[in-house]
Design a protein around this motif. Structure first.
Motif, PDB file in Angstrom:
ATOM      1  N   UNK A 114       0.541  -1.539  -0.287  1.00 32.83           N
ATOM      2  CA  UNK A 114       0.140   0.153  -0.420  1.00 32.83           C
ATOM      3  C   UNK A 114       0.684   1.178  -0.183  1.00 32.83           C
ATOM      4  N   UNK A 115       2.019   1.088   0.401  1.00 37.62           N
ATOM      5  CA  UNK A 115       3.249   2.287   0.148  1.00 37.62           C
ATOM      6  C   UNK A 115       2.933   3.000  -0.391  1.00 37.62           C
ATOM      7  N   UNK A 116       3.288   4.181  -1.494  1.00 38.20           N
ATOM      8  CA  UNK A 116       3.202   5.389  -2.249  1.00 38.20           C
ATOM      9  C   UNK A 116       4.178   4.245  -3.229  1.00 38.20           C
ATOM     10  N   UNK A 117       4.380   4.254  -4.960  1.00 35.91           N
ATOM     11  CA  UNK A 117       5.781   4.222  -5.221  1.00 35.91           C
ATOM     12  C   UNK A 117       5.940   5.563  -5.667  1.00 35.91           C
ATOM     13  N   UNK A 118       7.447   5.486  -6.318  1.00 36.83           N
ATOM     14  CA  UNK A 118       8.289   6.981  -5.715  1.00 36.83           C
ATOM     15  C   UNK A 118       7.397   7.365  -7.746  1.00 36.83           C
ATOM     16  N   UNK A 119       6.942   6.700  -8.389  1.00 40.08           N
ATOM     17  CA  UNK A 119       6.285   8.044 -10.011  1.00 40.08           C
ATOM     18  C   UNK A 119       4.910   7.639  -9.390  1.00 40.08           C
ATOM     19  N   UNK A 120       4.208   7.443  -8.700  1.00 41.88           N
ATOM     20  CA  UNK A 120       2.551   7.605  -8.686  1.00 41.88           C
ATOM     21  C   UNK A 120       2.501   8.764  -8.053  1.00 41.88           C
ATOM     22  N   UNK A 121       1.590   9.481  -8.823  1.00 35.72           N
ATOM     23  CA  UNK A 121       1.804  11.314  -9.437  1.00 35.72           C
ATOM     24  C   UNK A 121       2.893  12.184 -10.102  1.00 35.72           C
ATOM     25  N   UNK A 122       3.753  11.395 -10.890  1.00 39.33           N
ATOM     26  CA  UNK A 122       4.211  12.026 -11.680  1.00 39.33           C
ATOM     27  C   UNK A 122       3.363  12.484 -13.317  1.00 39.33           C
ATOM     28  N   UNK A 123       2.301  11.943 -12.818  1.00 42.13           N
ATOM     29  CA  UNK A 123       1.821  12.101 -14.060  1.00 42.13           C
ATOM     30  C   UNK A 123       1.403  12.196 -15.933  1.00 42.13           C
ATOM     31  N   UNK A 124       2.493  11.158 -16.007  1.00 41.17           N
ATOM     32  CA  UNK A 124       2.702  11.150 -16.783  1.00 41.17           C
ATOM     33  C   UNK A 124       3.654   9.841 -17.458  1.00 41.17           C
ATOM     34  N   UNK A 125       4.638   9.636 -18.323  1.00 43.54           N
ATOM     35  CA  UNK A 125       4.248   8.301 -18.860  1.00 43.54           C
ATOM     36  C   UNK A 125       4.766   7.226 -17.795  1.00 43.54           C
ATOM     37  N   UNK A 126       5.646   7.659 -17.377  1.00 41.49           N
ATOM     38  CA  UNK A 126       6.030   6.819 -15.834  1.00 41.49           C
ATOM     39  C   UNK A 126       3.785   6.049 -15.311  1.00 41.49           C
ATOM     40  N   UNK A 127       3.336   6.865 -14.892  1.00 47.24           N
ATOM     41  CA  UNK A 127       1.791   6.466 -14.328  1.00 47.24           C
ATOM     42  C   UNK A 127       1.488   5.059 -15.656  1.00 47.24           C
ATOM     43  N   UNK A 128       1.582   5.236 -17.080  1.00 43.47           N
ATOM     44  CA  UNK A 128       1.077   4.310 -17.996  1.00 43.47           C
ATOM     45  C   UNK A 128       1.867   3.765 -17.668  1.00 43.47           C
ATOM     46  N   UNK A 129       2.853   3.682 -18.407  1.00 46.59           N
ATOM     47  CA  UNK A 129       3.263   2.557 -18.595  1.00 46.59           C
ATOM     48  C   UNK A 129       3.640   1.205 -17.115  1.00 46.59           C
ATOM     49  N   UNK A 130       4.265   2.172 -16.072  1.00 50.93           N
ATOM     50  CA  UNK A 130       3.985   0.831 -15.526  1.00 50.93           C
ATOM     51  C   UNK A 130       3.135   0.867 -14.498  1.00 50.93           C
ATOM     52  N   UNK A 131       1.963   1.457 -14.702  1.00 51.83           N
ATOM     53  CA  UNK A 131       0.648   1.077 -14.336  1.00 51.83           C
ATOM     54  C   UNK A 131       0.128  -0.136 -15.547  1.00 51.83           C
ATOM     55  N   UNK A 132       0.654   0.333 -16.523  1.00 55.63           N
ATOM     56  CA  UNK A 132      -0.330  -0.191 -17.469  1.00 55.63           C
ATOM     57  C   UNK A 132       0.736  -1.659 -17.852  1.00 55.63           C
ATOM     58  N   UNK A 133       1.790  -2.021 -17.417  1.00 55.70           N
ATOM     59  CA  UNK A 133       2.238  -2.584 -17.964  1.00 55.70           C
ATOM     60  C   UNK A 133       2.173  -3.973 -16.517  1.00 55.70           C
ATOM     61  N   UNK A 134       1.948  -3.242 -15.306  1.00 62.46           N
ATOM     62  CA  UNK A 134       1.615  -4.348 -14.253  1.00 62.46           C
ATOM     63  C   UNK A 134       0.510  -3.981 -14.312  1.00 62.46           C
ATOM     64  N   UNK A 135      -0.590  -4.106 -14.862  1.00 63.24           N
ATOM     65  CA  UNK A 135      -2.296  -4.295 -14.842  1.00 63.24           C
ATOM     66  C   UNK A 135      -2.316  -6.060 -15.276  1.00 63.24           C
ATOM     67  N   UNK A 136      -1.940  -5.298 -16.800  1.00 60.00           N
ATOM     68  CA  UNK A 136      -1.881  -6.250 -17.654  1.00 60.00           C
ATOM     69  C   UNK A 136      -0.714  -7.599 -17.799  1.00 60.00           C
ATOM     70  N   UNK A 137       0.243  -7.580 -16.641  1.00 62.75           N
ATOM     71  CA  UNK A 137       0.520  -8.682 -16.489  1.00 62.75           C
ATOM     72  C   UNK A 137      -0.455  -9.034 -14.936  1.00 62.75           C
ATOM     73  N   UNK A 138      -0.902  -8.431 -14.090  1.00 64.09           N
ATOM     74  CA  UNK A 138      -1.540  -9.360 -13.513  1.00 64.09           C
ATOM     75  C   UNK A 138      -3.142 -10.052 -13.971  1.00 64.09           C
ATOM     76  N   UNK A 139      -3.517  -9.174 -14.886  1.00 62.52           N
ATOM     77  CA  UNK A 139      -4.330  -9.772 -15.429  1.00 62.52           C
ATOM     78  C   UNK A 139      -4.133 -11.032 -16.533  1.00 62.52           C
ATOM     79  N   UNK A 140      -3.032 -11.185 -16.835  1.00 66.39           N
ATOM     80  CA  UNK A 140      -2.428 -12.010 -17.165  1.00 66.39           C
ATOM     81  C   UNK A 140      -2.278 -13.861 -16.615  1.00 66.39           C
ATOM     82  N   UNK A 141      -2.154 -13.350 -15.013  1.00 65.71           N
ATOM     83  CA  UNK A 141      -0.703 -14.347 -14.826  1.00 65.71           C
ATOM     84  C   UNK A 141      -2.550 -14.474 -13.835  1.00 65.71           C
ATOM     85  N   UNK A 142      -2.971 -13.421 -12.969  1.00 63.89           N
ATOM     86  CA  UNK A 142      -4.362 -13.374 -11.651  1.00 63.89           C
ATOM     87  C   UNK A 142      -5.608 -14.034 -11.944  1.00 63.89           C
TER      88      UNK A 142
END
Length: 555
Positions: A156-184
């Protein structure tokens, strides 16, 4: 897409498939040893390590694609590659491992852009090859994705890029979310964790979209639009497949989808403001899906595997799955104003682009009032785009580097002082007018400077699409001020009294008393020599109001 083999790709992708086969057959797997890892920390150089890293990702992506395209593929080489990636000390780049410190985690659990992308590649590959891949390999991949990405992402602790509001938010969260959709997608416990991770990704996507104004413009430039918005779209479509929820169903998203087409200069060139490039690569699958959803122009170029030097699975897999040829063409306006970015772009036989904004934008350059003139397939009055990414380039000495500095842009130097960085260094748009015959774009640049006695500096552009630009700098000052009007090009100009000529492509007429050309050799984004010519026209702004006029003719 999150759990199945790739469909048979369009016949137009034959050359891409050939690239994949060649890369999959390459047995070169560069080592990522200690000396390579520490190089960035010792020297600030990113490229030596990253070139090895991305050659490994090329082999991973190619072998994964080949296995998902051809059910008869021998999975032994892919298994070796998966195992080797699992052996890596960290999936993050050395320049990014500091991002794990906020969660008191080591580099092996740094969830940066590339760790998230790696998890996405591995997760979709293993999920799609379920039953074909050796269980020991699949289990290890799942365990490493869990340890390196899912564990920090469910903390639950914030990740450093959460709040950047730039490409980091979309890439990190998008790729991690798609990995979760594939495996969980198994047990109720997995379903609960998946729901929590998808909620975190949705929140990141909301912040990412909030970083855009209503005009849909990406201050980071087209390259970073491809990166961030690409992963936003990939995640959104994976989420829609899983839940029916449609993150693309938004007027703002439709505006963002149109961004690259509104800043196109023509012939595959785009306004290269910020750390962008004039000729970015636009993934064919992404453009196809956006054309289907929003009616934006489709892909016109058949891609190569090597167009993306990072070999990102999101781009490659969606191009293989989504690309469709011969979609209807859609019209693009001749002149575009992006009022939130304060960019204007006019295209036709000749092209012109200019920008306002502020000097604390993502991937910022100190470039308020900078402009581009494009003719015969090249930008003659140019924007240098991104320099070589090093530790210093993103540190306190950023503006000592030519590419992001005011010295690397066609903007005035007043009383020996260049534009300053900061969010309060703002160009105010005073006027924009397009009557079909000419385009007017006026900017108040006063706040960009910290010059004592400078009351105002107004830059007025008037552009005629037939190939003429009139630029007038109106200066109001309390005392006489020396002014250097700088014009930047990668072509060396020839000088005559009152004029300059860039290889017969662009000519300048001016009334300045002195001119000089300075050659500067910097390094571009890929560490190649970048030869730049700075034409300086010297004049004086006398106390009171004065106007300094420059006329450019394009051929």
């Amino acid at each position: 897409m999150t759990g199945s083999a790739l469909p048979r790709p369009a016949g137009e992708l034959t050359s891409l498939l050939r690239d994949i086969r060649a890369a999959a057959a390459d047995d070169t797997m560069p080592e990522l040893g200690y000396r390579a890892y520490r190089d960035y920390f010792d020297t600030g150089n990113r490229l030596r390590y990253e070139r090895r890293y991305f050659r490994r990702r090329a082999r991973l992506a190619a072998r994964a694609a080949q296995a998902l395209l051809d059910p008869d593929t021998d999975l032994g080489p892919l298994s070796d590659t998966l195992w080797s990636v699992c052996d890596e000390y960290t999936w993050a780049l050395p320049a990014h491992v500091r991002h794990s410190a906020d969660q008191d985690r080591g580099p092996e659990q740094c969830l940066d852009l590339f760790a998230a992308e790696t998890a996405h590649t591995l997760a979709e590959t293993v999920a799609a090859l379920d039953g074909r891949l050796d269980r020991r390999v699949a289990d290890r991949v799942r365990a490493e994705v869990e340890r390196r990405v899912f564990t920090p992402y469910t903390d639950p602790r914030p990740l450093n890029w959460e709040g950047y509001a730039n490409n980091w938010e979309a890439v990190c969260a998008g790729a991690a979310g798609m990995a979760a959709l594939a495996l969980l997608r198994g047990s109720p416990a997995d379903a609960s964790r998946l729901a929590a991770m998808l909620d975190r990704s949705r929140a990141a996507m909301d912040r990412y979209l909030a970083g855009f104004g209503g005009d849909g413009g990406c201050a980071e430039g087209v390259d970073y639009w491809v990166y961030g918005f690409g992963y936003f779209v990939y995640f959104a479509e994976a989420l829609r497949e899983h839940t029916g929820e449609d993150l693309l169903d938004s007027a703002k998203v439709a505006q963002i989808a149109a961004f690259p087409h509104r800043v196109a200069l023509g012939g595959g060139a785009y306004a290269p403001f910020s750390d962008a490039s004039e000729r970015p690569w636009l993934p064919a699958g992404l453009l196809t899906r956006l054309a289907e959803r929003f009616g934006t122009p489709p892909a016109r170029v058949v891609p190569s595997l090597h167009d993306d030097h990072c070999y990102r699975w999101g781009h490659l897999s969606r191009t293989l799955a989504w690309f469709r040829p011969a979609l209807p063409e859609s019209a693009v306006e001749a002149t575009s104003l992006l009022p939130d970015l304060a960019w204007v772009v006019s295209r036709g036989r000749f092209a012109f682009a200019a920008k306002g904004g502020h000097n604390d934008e993502p991937h910022n350059h100190n470039d308020l009032g900078h402009f581009v003139l494009h003719t015969r397939g090249r930008s003659v009055l140019d924007d240098l785009g991104a320099g070589e990414y090093t530790a210093g380039y993103f540190g306190p000495d950023r503006y000592d580097h030519l590419h992001p500095s005011a010295r690397g842009h066609s903007v005035p130097v007043v009383d020996g002082q260049v534009q300053l960085p900061g969010p309060d260094r703002v160009a105010k748009v005073l006027r924009h007018h397009d009557d079909g015959e000419s385009v007017c774009f006026d900017l108040d640049l006063t706040a960009a400077y910290g010059v004592a006695g400078l009351r105002s500096l107004i830059r007025r552009f008037r552009w005629w699409p037939a190939g003429r630009l009139e630029l007038v700098d109106e200066i109001d000052t309390e005392r006489d001020l020396p002014v250097e009007e700088v014009f930047v090009s990668r072509l060396q100009p020839s000088l005559s009294p009152g004029s300059a000529d860039w290889d017969g492509l662009v000519t300048l007429t001016h009334g300045c008393s002195g001119t000089a050309v300075e050659e500067v050799v910097a390094t571009d984004h890929h560490a190649r020599p970048d030869r730049v010519f700075r034409l300086t026209c010297t004049t004086t702004a006398p106390a009171g109001h004065s106007a300094h006029r420059f006329v450019f003719e394009l051929r």
